[in-house]
Enzyme design. Sequence first.
Site, short mmCIF file in Angstrom:
data_model
loop_
_atom_site.label_atom_id
_atom_site.label_comp_id
_atom_site.label_asym_id
_atom_site.label_seq_id
_atom_site.Cartn_x
_atom_site.Cartn_y
_atom_site.Cartn_z
N GLY A 98 6.37 42.78 34.62
CA GLY A 98 6.60 41.89 35.74
C GLY A 98 6.51 42.61 37.07
O GLY A 98 6.18 43.81 37.14
N ASP A 112 10.40 38.96 39.57
CA ASP A 112 11.85 39.18 39.53
C ASP A 112 12.39 39.31 40.94
O ASP A 112 11.93 40.14 41.73
CB ASP A 112 12.17 40.44 38.74
CG ASP A 112 13.64 40.82 38.86
OD1 ASP A 112 14.46 40.21 38.16
OD2 ASP A 112 13.96 41.72 39.66
N TYR A 146 18.86 39.98 47.26
CA TYR A 146 17.70 40.60 47.90
C TYR A 146 17.31 39.89 49.20
O TYR A 146 16.52 40.42 49.98
CB TYR A 146 16.48 40.61 46.98
CG TYR A 146 16.62 41.37 45.69
CD1 TYR A 146 17.71 42.19 45.43
CD2 TYR A 146 15.64 41.25 44.71
CE1 TYR A 146 17.83 42.87 44.23
CE2 TYR A 146 15.74 41.94 43.50
CZ TYR A 146 16.84 42.74 43.26
OH TYR A 146 16.93 43.40 42.07
N LYS A 152 18.81 36.37 40.15
CA LYS A 152 20.14 36.84 39.77
C LYS A 152 21.23 36.26 40.68
O LYS A 152 21.01 36.09 41.88
CB LYS A 152 20.20 38.37 39.84
CG LYS A 152 19.05 39.09 39.18
CD LYS A 152 19.12 40.58 39.42
CE LYS A 152 17.84 41.27 39.03
NZ LYS A 152 16.71 40.96 39.93
N HIS A 167 24.06 39.50 38.15
CA HIS A 167 23.50 40.73 38.73
C HIS A 167 24.29 41.98 38.33
O HIS A 167 23.73 43.07 38.23
CB HIS A 167 23.47 40.60 40.25
CG HIS A 167 22.44 41.45 40.91
ND1 HIS A 167 21.73 41.04 42.01
CD2 HIS A 167 21.98 42.69 40.64
CE1 HIS A 167 20.89 42.00 42.38
NE2 HIS A 167 21.03 43.01 41.56
#
Length: 291
Positions: free
Chosen positions: A16, A43, A48, A73, A106
């Site tokens: 990925g 991902d 993020y 996540k 996460h």
Amino acid sequence: MQHLTLNNGVTMPALGFGVFQTPPDVTEQAVTSALETGYRLIDTAAAYANEREVGNAIRNSGLPRGEVFIETKVWISDYGYDQTLHAFDKSAGKLGVEQIDLFILHQALPSRFDLTQDAYRALETLLADGRVRAIGVSNFMPDHLDHLLKQASVVPAVNQVEIHPYFTQPAVRAADAAHGILTQAWSPIGGITSYRGTGTSTFDDPAITTIATAHGKTPAQVMLRWHLQQGRNAIPKSVRPQRIAENFDVFDFQLTPAELEALDNLDTGTRGGPEPTAITLEAFGRDIPEA
């Protein structure tokens, strides 16, 4: 592209593309380059702060939604049953999708594992409702998995952890395998050994560069091949189109058993990321904005 079958029968690409620490203003172009190269697993994570840009790139790619496997996540600030259900709404809204392919926690939150368990129970609800296709965890150590599974009704499909030749986490991989959980490698080519390392990075390791030369490949390609041949999922990241394409070009060669063993033997036991036991709301909590 090779595919891996999760413990609930869902399949996902073995390789990925990750966007950890990719700034929002360059994320869309990086994901666009990845999709054009052939990646079909992206991902990301709420923490993020680039889910929206990931969604834009996927939507603008023209690819059918079903051809791109989206993983994201839940951050620890959104743990708890109701909070995690809402975290799905925030992530899905930013991504611009109704269903997320793989939705994972996460981190474990050892000091408030009750919140971790409640968050996972919410993932089970989302799975039962069809809003996600698979659920999992990230950075869970064997004791975290044991604790979670005492109350969970669904075994996680994936455990995403730091794995590269300098940190191979055999105990975590063994625990994952014992429970039928797929191990997914973040920092799979040891990028963390470059930007947080204090000595030789994986890219410069003589054992890796020697194997790379023998195959006419780069050290990064050798490390990704190592993951794939050992049955792990890997999610390398980059913002450079040439490097993105290079990391994808790993399906035309095989490492020998001796070469795989040589990579295994580079393990230093030194973690690059934060210690899982050190994750607390006080130290790592942050607000995740609404969609």
